[in-house]
Design an enzyme around this catalytic site. Structure first.
Site, short mmCIF file in Angstrom:
data_model
loop_
_atom_site.label_atom_id
_atom_site.label_comp_id
_atom_site.label_asym_id
_atom_site.label_seq_id
_atom_site.Cartn_x
_atom_site.Cartn_y
_atom_site.Cartn_z
N SER A 1 0.84 -1.19 0.00
CA SER A 1 0.00 0.00 0.00
C SER A 1 0.88 1.24 0.00
O SER A 1 2.05 1.18 0.40
CB SER A 1 -0.87 -0.04 1.26
OG SER A 1 -1.98 0.81 1.14
N GLU B 1 -7.93 -3.25 -7.07
CA GLU B 1 -8.69 -2.94 -5.86
C GLU B 1 -8.14 -1.70 -5.16
O GLU B 1 -7.67 -1.78 -4.03
CB GLU B 1 -8.61 -4.11 -4.87
CG GLU B 1 -9.11 -5.41 -5.39
CD GLU B 1 -8.66 -6.59 -4.55
OE1 GLU B 1 -9.31 -7.64 -4.61
OE2 GLU B 1 -7.65 -6.47 -3.82
N PRO B 2 -8.18 -0.55 -5.80
CA PRO B 2 -7.63 0.65 -5.15
C PRO B 2 -8.54 1.14 -4.02
O PRO B 2 -9.77 1.12 -4.15
CB PRO B 2 -7.60 1.67 -6.29
CG PRO B 2 -8.69 1.24 -7.22
CD PRO B 2 -8.74 -0.26 -7.13
N ARG C 1 -6.99 3.69 -1.13
CA ARG C 1 -6.46 5.01 -0.73
C ARG C 1 -6.53 6.03 -1.85
O ARG C 1 -6.90 7.18 -1.63
CB ARG C 1 -5.01 4.84 -0.28
CG ARG C 1 -4.44 6.06 0.40
CD ARG C 1 -2.93 5.93 0.66
NE ARG C 1 -2.52 4.63 1.09
CZ ARG C 1 -2.27 4.29 2.36
NH1 ARG C 1 -2.40 5.17 3.32
NH2 ARG C 1 -1.87 3.06 2.65
N ARG D 1 -2.84 7.08 12.20
CA ARG D 1 -1.72 6.81 11.30
C ARG D 1 -0.40 7.50 11.70
O ARG D 1 0.65 6.89 11.59
CB ARG D 1 -2.10 7.16 9.85
CG ARG D 1 -3.30 6.33 9.34
CD ARG D 1 -3.55 6.44 7.85
NE ARG D 1 -2.52 5.75 7.10
CZ ARG D 1 -1.51 6.33 6.50
NH1 ARG D 1 -1.43 7.65 6.49
NH2 ARG D 1 -0.59 5.64 5.88
N TYR E 1 2.15 4.59 12.26
CA TYR E 1 3.13 4.42 11.16
C TYR E 1 4.13 5.56 11.07
O TYR E 1 4.94 5.58 10.14
CB TYR E 1 2.40 4.37 9.80
CG TYR E 1 1.23 3.43 9.70
CD1 TYR E 1 1.40 2.05 9.84
CD2 TYR E 1 -0.05 3.91 9.44
CE1 TYR E 1 0.32 1.19 9.73
CE2 TYR E 1 -1.13 3.05 9.32
CZ TYR E 1 -0.94 1.69 9.46
OH TYR E 1 -2.01 0.84 9.34
N CYS F 1 -4.66 10.95 26.25
CA CYS F 1 -3.70 10.85 27.35
C CYS F 1 -2.47 10.06 26.93
O CYS F 1 -2.17 9.01 27.48
CB CYS F 1 -4.37 10.22 28.55
SG CYS F 1 -5.83 11.12 29.04
N GLU F 2 -1.80 10.53 25.89
CA GLU F 2 -0.59 9.87 25.41
C GLU F 2 0.27 10.88 24.71
O GLU F 2 -0.23 11.67 23.90
CB GLU F 2 -0.96 8.77 24.39
CG GLU F 2 -0.90 7.41 24.99
CD GLU F 2 -1.01 6.29 23.98
OE1 GLU F 2 -0.07 6.10 23.19
OE2 GLU F 2 -2.03 5.63 24.03
N1 LLP Z 1 -6.68 -5.09 -1.76
C1 LLP Z 1 -6.17 -5.78 -0.73
C2 LLP Z 1 -6.20 -7.23 -0.75
C3 LLP Z 1 -5.62 -5.09 0.36
O1 LLP Z 1 -5.12 -5.78 1.37
C4 LLP Z 1 -5.62 -3.68 0.36
C5 LLP Z 1 -5.07 -2.92 1.49
C6 LLP Z 1 -6.18 -3.00 -0.73
C7 LLP Z 1 -6.69 -3.75 -1.79
C8 LLP Z 1 -6.25 -1.50 -0.82
O2 LLP Z 1 -4.98 -0.92 -0.84
P1 LLP Z 1 -4.82 0.68 -1.09
O3 LLP Z 1 -5.17 0.96 -2.52
O4 LLP Z 1 -5.74 1.36 -0.15
O5 LLP Z 1 -3.39 0.95 -0.79
N2 LLP Z 1 -3.90 0.84 7.28
C9 LLP Z 1 -2.81 1.05 6.35
C10 LLP Z 1 -3.12 0.50 4.99
C11 LLP Z 1 -3.39 -0.99 5.00
C12 LLP Z 1 -3.76 -1.51 3.65
C13 LLP Z 1 -4.19 -2.93 3.75
N3 LLP Z 1 -4.64 -3.51 2.53
C14 LLP Z 1 -2.55 2.55 6.26
O6 LLP Z 1 -3.23 3.31 6.94
O7 LLP Z 1 -1.63 2.97 5.58
#
Ligand code: LLP
Length: 481
Positions: A243, A324-325, A327, A369, A373, A400-401
């Protein structure tokens, strides 16, 4: 507020760019009025804050519609049958942020919906996503998730379930057999390509929980198990390499590997497999220091080329291709509006260097985030502009952190003070969807803005909502009932 001893702070990339300077980190319709007020979807930020409590997520619906349309049409065009391809689809990854309005907006724009839990699947279906345009992921799927996937749409079932392990083959076969239906499945494979952040590396990432090893014998076993399962139809292969990826090199490499594996598995099955899904991962910029991201069209055009070349070289049919976008569809459409509260300086050592702490009325519960991260965001005033000298500031929350940081470093005008509105752009992905109730803060609402109108798409939580789950209050203040 005094400012002179803070004037030494350098001005540079840490200033939040205005919407006209870096449109990619702002919702499409973001503008700054002559009086300095930020306007989103035709609605002034000051009106949003007055009419709705802060913090609040503000989504530019037209921007979401535009991004979803770009993804859907890019896939349709680059993989168009008329160009000798076999079709292309974009599934919105609901984990980035899901609510009924988002499901409707992205599906009306031509995307499907990718889900990864009972909650996401239920919401997508109830909000009207066609089962034929829904996928289900998960490395540890519940029976209830598979059951819903197979019974959706009066038993027609969803488009595809992504098999993540050998035991899951028997699990899905058992449920499909009991229902007397055939489950359409794709296998999520580990290609060895793992990408994320600003770089990609091609080895050493087999040690993670998702998917089936493509080159260690696991995939052969899974394929044989599916072949031996009368209620499973193997559609193709899936790969998700990571990602927040910049550039297209990682996607191109993964697409080539998936095509090689597709040829191998087709031979094993004795018939060509006709679909591949290349997952999500296209990155976005969050601050002025980040590069302008690669567009979907740039990435997908290169991916399409490698798929066509590989199909020719391997002598297999070009497969239907999906992505599968998450973000890149929803991230930049949304900002968070916070109200500034306590502002104070921390004196850092004997040279009296300071860091200004600007506290807002949200924090790590609405955006984990930065804490989780180390993610970098930026912020600027939303209710006015200021010519005051800039001061290196850290925007923090009210939890509280000490790690409760919203923006690690940003140069803000030194006159930022309690009552001001701060806006943090690019909070649409993995903000609300990862929000918590830490410190029993209520989750902010999400409001859609469009053509000068506002509409709650997710209502804000109330303290009563939180307390409603507390079984111990049922007995009243006297204690145990
Ligand atoms: N498809 C699958 C199988 C995935 O596991 C993910 C994200 C996506 C699609 C979508 O990916 P994107 O286009 O959003 O990058 N919580 C983390 C991101 C975790 C992503 C997990 N899987 C963050 O806040 O950066």
């Amino acid at each position: 507020m005094e400012s002179t001893d803070l004037d030494h702070v350098p001005v540079g990339d840490l200033v939040c760019p205005e919407p006209d300077e870096r449109p990619d980190i702002w919702p499409w319709t973001a503008t700054r009025d002559e009086d300095g007020v930020l306007r989103l979807g035709g609605v002034a930020a000051t009106d949003l804050a007055r009419d709705h409590a802060t913090p609040i997520f503000v989504m530019d619906r037209a921007d979401l519609r535009g991004r979803a349309t770009v993804w859907a049409t890019t896939m349709a065009e680059e993989f168009w049958e008329g160009y000798g391809m076999a079709g292309g689809d974009a599934f919105y990854a609901g984990k980035a942020f899901l609510c009924a309005d988002v499901v409707r907006t992205v599906t009306e724009a031509g995307m499907g919906v990718d889900t990864a839990s009972l909650g996401e699947l239920t919401l997508a279906l109830r909000a009207g996503a066609a089962p034929s345009k829904v996928g289900l992921h998960g490395n540890n799927k519940l029976d209830a998730e598979i059951e819903l996937a197979l019974s959706a749409g009066n038993g027609q079932g969803i488009e595809r379930i992504f098999v993540d392990s050998l035991p899951e083959v028997a699990q899905i076969e058992g449920i499909a057999a009991a229902k007397g239906v055939v489950a359409r499945v794709m296998i999520r494979i580990k290609t060895g390509v793992h990408a994320g952040g600003n770089s990609y590396i091609s080895t050493g990432h087999e040690d993670q929980k998702f998917g089936v090893g493509a080159f260690d014998g696991q995939l052969d076993q899974v394929v044989d198990a599916i072949k031996a399962s009368p209620h499973l139809e193997l559609r193709g292969l899936h790969s998700h390499i990571g990602s927040q990826i910049q550039g297209s090199a990682g996607f191109v490499e993964a697409a080539g590997i998936v095509m090689d594996v597709l040829a191998k598995v087709s031979a094993q099955v004795g018939a060509p497999l006709r679909e591949i899904d290349l997952g999500g991962g296209v990155g976005v910029a969050h601050t002025g220091a980040d590069p302008v991201p690669t567009s979907p069209a740039e990435v997908i055009r290169e991916v399409a080329r490698v798929i066509r070349d590989k199909a020719d070289a391997l002598g297999i049919p070009v497969p239907r291709v999906s992505v599968e976008p998450g973000r890149s569809v929803v991230g930049p459409t949304t900002v968070t509006l916070y109200r500034v509260g306590a502002v104070k300086d921390a004196i850092l050592g004997e040279d009296l260097k300071r860091r200004r702490y600007v506290a807002v009325d949200g924090g790590m519960a609405d955006n984990i985030r930065p804490a989780l991260y180390g993610a970098r965001y930026t912020a600027t005033l939303a209710n006015r502009v200021s010519e005051a000298p800039l001061v290196r500031s850290r925007v923090v929350g009210k939890h509280c952190e000490s790690g409760d940081v919203v923006v690690w470093d940003v140069d803000l005008p030194c006159d930022v003070t309690a009552g001001d509105l701060l806006v943090v752009p690019v909070t649409g992905a993995y903000g609300y969807s990862m929000a918590s109730n830490y410190n029993m803060l209520t989750k902010p609402g999400v409001v859609a803005v469009e053509d000068g109108r506002t509409q709650w798409i997710v209502r804000p939580q109330t303290v009563e909502d939180l307390l409603a789950l507390d079984a111990g209050l049922d007995a009243g203040p006297s204690g145990r009932g």
